[in-house]
Design a protein around this motif. Structure first.
Motif, PDB file in Angstrom:
ATOM      1  N   ALA A  66       0.853  -1.193   0.000  1.00 14.64           N
ATOM      2  CA  ALA A  66       0.000   0.000   0.000  1.00 14.64           C
ATOM      3  C   ALA A  66       0.885   1.238   0.000  1.00 14.64           C
ATOM      4  O   ALA A  66       1.985   1.245   0.587  1.00 14.64           O
ATOM      5  N   PRO A  67       0.466   2.332  -0.636  1.00 11.15           N
ATOM      6  CA  PRO A  67       1.245   3.567  -0.573  1.00 11.15           C
ATOM      7  C   PRO A  67       1.225   4.120   0.849  1.00 11.15           C
ATOM      8  O   PRO A  67       0.337   3.784   1.639  1.00 11.15           O
ATOM      9  N   PRO A  68       2.202   4.970   1.204  1.00 14.51           N
ATOM     10  CA  PRO A  68       2.210   5.539   2.566  1.00 14.51           C
ATOM     11  C   PRO A  68       0.881   6.186   2.946  1.00 14.51           C
ATOM     12  O   PRO A  68       0.412   6.036   4.077  1.00 14.51           O
ATOM     13  N   SER A  69       0.264   6.881   1.994  1.00 12.27           N
ATOM     14  CA  SER A  69      -1.017   7.513   2.300  1.00 12.27           C
ATOM     15  C   SER A  69      -2.070   6.465   2.624  1.00 12.27           C
ATOM     16  O   SER A  69      -2.888   6.640   3.545  1.00 12.27           O
ATOM     17  N   GLY A  70      -2.069   5.368   1.873  1.00 16.31           N
ATOM     18  CA  GLY A  70      -3.039   4.309   2.112  1.00 16.31           C
ATOM     19  C   GLY A  70      -2.797   3.618   3.438  1.00 16.31           C
ATOM     20  O   GLY A  70      -3.761   3.258   4.143  1.00 16.31           O
ATOM     21  N   ILE A  71      -1.536   3.396   3.786  1.00 14.63           N
ATOM     22  CA  ILE A  71      -1.220   2.785   5.080  1.00 14.63           C
ATOM     23  C   ILE A  71      -1.770   3.655   6.211  1.00 14.63           C
ATOM     24  O   ILE A  71      -2.427   3.156   7.138  1.00 14.63           O
ATOM     25  N   GLU A  72      -1.546   4.951   6.109  1.00 12.36           N
ATOM     26  CA  GLU A  72      -2.045   5.853   7.153  1.00 12.36           C
ATOM     27  C   GLU A  72      -3.565   5.814   7.233  1.00 12.36           C
ATOM     28  O   GLU A  72      -4.151   5.735   8.318  1.00 12.36           O
ATOM     29  N   ILE A  73      -4.215   5.862   6.090  1.00 16.59           N
ATOM     30  CA  ILE A  73      -5.684   5.852   6.050  1.00 16.59           C
ATOM     31  C   ILE A  73      -6.239   4.576   6.670  1.00 16.59           C
ATOM     32  O   ILE A  73      -7.145   4.608   7.518  1.00 16.59           O
ATOM     33  N   MET A  74      -5.687   3.425   6.279  1.00 14.24           N
ATOM     34  CA  MET A  74      -6.259   2.160   6.724  1.00 14.24           C
ATOM     35  C   MET A  74      -5.860   1.814   8.160  1.00 14.24           C
ATOM     36  O   MET A  74      -6.663   1.240   8.904  1.00 14.24           O
ATOM     37  N   VAL A 293     -12.678  -1.475   2.605  1.00  8.05           N
ATOM     38  CA  VAL A 293     -12.111  -0.827   3.796  1.00  8.05           C
ATOM     39  C   VAL A 293     -11.411   0.471   3.394  1.00  8.05           C
ATOM     40  O   VAL A 293     -11.625   1.531   4.001  1.00  8.05           O
ATOM     41  N   TYR A 294     -10.598   0.417   2.361  1.00  9.34           N
ATOM     42  CA  TYR A 294      -9.811   1.562   1.887  1.00  9.34           C
ATOM     43  C   TYR A 294     -10.739   2.720   1.504  1.00  9.34           C
ATOM     44  O   TYR A 294     -10.590   3.859   1.984  1.00  9.34           O
ATOM     45  N   VAL A 295     -11.720   2.426   0.655  1.00  5.15           N
ATOM     46  CA  VAL A 295     -12.615   3.478   0.147  1.00  5.15           C
ATOM     47  C   VAL A 295     -13.389   4.127   1.281  1.00  5.15           C
ATOM     48  O   VAL A 295     -13.462   5.366   1.395  1.00  5.15           O
ATOM     49  N   ASN A 296     -13.963   3.318   2.147  1.00  4.56           N
ATOM     50  CA  ASN A 296     -14.837   3.867   3.184  1.00  4.56           C
ATOM     51  C   ASN A 296     -14.079   4.474   4.347  1.00  4.56           C
ATOM     52  O   ASN A 296     -14.654   5.240   5.122  1.00  4.56           O
TER      53      ASN A 296
END
Length: 510
Positions: A66-74, A293-296
């Motif tokens: 996952a990109p860093p932004s995605g890791i933070e989000i999830m 999970v990512y989207v929501n």
């Protein structure tokens, strides 16, 4: 010609004229959004076992890259980042995000008549893919696909009743610059049809420019957000069980920009997904649940399509076998999983491994299109025009595919059983002092257009009539119709002033 022959010919002409007249939408025998779901490739117990297996995969194996932004989000939403760099998702987290996910969504067309209601088991057929070649059906060869080919495909799809949406079916290989490719793909699709369109964005840096173009075509950002007529087809994972880093960044931008997303997992059973059909479905479901999970976690309730697209490999050669019975079963099984979660879903059907629109293409396209419709799949992608295991697209096949989908939709409609359709009174009328046959009686004429689907190109004449008609050829007929469609004014053309403004802002090459 005898008098009898003349009368017969005149009667056929009159019936043909009647069939050619457009029917009101509410009395057409088939249409987009009809309800499927009568076919169950999986039992209820098997659906539950696949669900539990997918939860185990997410909780114990997880996804990498996952990109860093995605890791933070999830992680902020409750995912666990392991020392191995993999994100893992507890069953509780998945269930929580499923509770926030959008249901009963509408994908909008530029014209409201083309809006797609994705509630329950409503079925819609359309194009998709990234073919890099055009099939020259007349010359029986392949050439690189171009922007003009893409625009022509959009214009043809706009005129076909049984093609309900247009997702970009080919790559414009005459545009080597990625930004120009992304912008011109969106422009060509969106000015070729007023049906809902789907397109890909090659890299994160291009996302905002594509959003800006979509806003301009809609008449402003607020207008687009109110009725987003473009969705982002996003291969957010690289099977098996890895996020596609740059695609995820594109997805984040599209969500924030108000564009619906197709969460597309396209593993290949036997190569990038387990060889068993059940295992391929489990992996695709797990990957798409991670996408939910990512989207929501970014925007609860953002419109997202659960895009389980597992494909099949011919294990003898390693070649894709998208026209196989196994492919049809995978798609039908995925449709049941979408319904289990109550989420709008899409999968692939209707594509062929054949290189040309021939008998092989016909049986392959019909098999999976019928099964997808009967299973209640909301979005049937790649339903017409796609050949050579997704490497070639054919305009003539797109046109012939409209006939195939019409018959698939008729299968989907099923048999209506009512007091009227049991036809006891019709039997009484015909058999007790009547003509002894049902031809020409009121009930038959009343049902002629509302209960039966007639192919535009399919030939149902006798061998004698076929010979008298100079032995018409399907491909030649489709080519003639293609030329006729492309000679018509384009119904999706933008207002000239708006088009000039867009061309001044963006590098439009069409």
């Amino acid at each position: 010609m005898t008098l009898t022959q003349s009368r017969r010919s005149g009667g056929r002409a009159a019936r043909h004229a009647l069939r050619s007249a457009p029917l009101a939408e509410n009395v057409r025998p088939v249409r987009g959004g009809m309800t499927g779901g009568t076919l169950k490739a999986l039992s209820d117990d098997e659906v539950l076992r696949i669900h539990k297996a997918a939860l185990t995969v997410l909780d114990e194996i997880g996804l990498a890259d996952a990109p860093p932004s995605g890791i933070e989000i999830m992680v902020n939403a409750g995912a666990r980042l392991g020392d191995d760099g993999r994100l893992r998702f507890s069953p509780a987290l998945v269930e929580d995000m499923l509770g926030k996910a959008a249901r009963n969504i509408t994908l909008y067309g530029r014209e409201p008549a083309h809006d797609l209601n994705l509630s329950e088991n409503r079925v819609h057929y359309g194009t998709a893919g990234a073919a890099v070649n055009m099939v020259d059906a007349e010359g029986r060869n392949y050439r690189h696909s171009t922007l003009q080919d893409l625009y022509d495909a959009a214009r043809i799809a706009d005129r076909l009743d049984n093609i309900h949406f247009l997702q970009r079916p080919m790559v414009a290989r005459d545009l080597p610059d990625n930004l120009e490719l992304d912008l011109n793909t969106l422009y060509a699709c969106g000015t070729g049809t007023t049906k809902h369109i789907g397109t890909s964005i090659t890299e994160p840096a291009n996302a905002q420019a594509c959003l800006d173009l979509a806003y301009a075509m809609a008449g402003g950002e607020d207008a687009f957000r109110a009725r987003p007529f473009v969705s982002n087809s996003n291969c957010f994972v690289v099977p098996p069980l890895k996020f596609a880093t740059e695609s995820c960044q594109v997805m984040e931008a599209c969500i924030r920009g108000g564009m619906p997303v197709l969460l597309l997992s396209a593993g290949m059973a036997g190569a990038t997904a387990p060889a068993t059909l059940a295992g391929a479905v489990v992996q695709a479901v797990a990957e798409c649940l991670a996408g939910i999970v990512y989207v929501n976690a970014i925007q609860p309730g953002h419109p997202a399509i659960f895009g389980t697209w597992p494909f099949v490999v011919d294990l003898r050669t390693g070649a894709m076998s998208i026209g196989s019975g196994e492919q049809a079963l995978l798609t039908a099984g995925c449709a049941q999983m979408h319904q289990f979660y109550g989420l709008p879903g899409g999968a692939a059907a209707g594509a062929s491994d054949s290189k040309l629109p021939d008998m092989q293409a016909g049986w392959e396209q019909m098999c999976s299109n019928v099964m997808a419709g009967l299973s209640g799949l909301n979005m049937v992608y790649e339903a017409a025009g796609m050949h050579a295991s997704l490497l070639g697209f054919c305009h003539e096949s797109l046109i012939l595919g409209d006939d195939i989908i019409g018959q698939a939709l008729r299968c989907l409609k099923g048999i209506e059983v009512t007091d009227e359709t049991l036809a006891i009174e019709a039997m009484r009328e015909v058999c007790m002092g009547g003509p002894g046959h049902y031809l020409g009686v009121g009930e038959t004429l009343a049902r002629m257009e509302t209960d039966y689907v007639y192919p535009f190109h399919g030939d149902r004449t006798s061998p004698k009539e076929w010979e008298e008609n100079d032995k018409p050829d399907l491909i030649a007929g489709a080519r003639a119709r293609k030329e006729a469609i492309l000679a018509m004014p384009c119904r999706a053309a933008l207002n000239p002033a708006l088009d000039r403004e867009i061309r001044a802002r963006f590098p439009i090459k069409l």
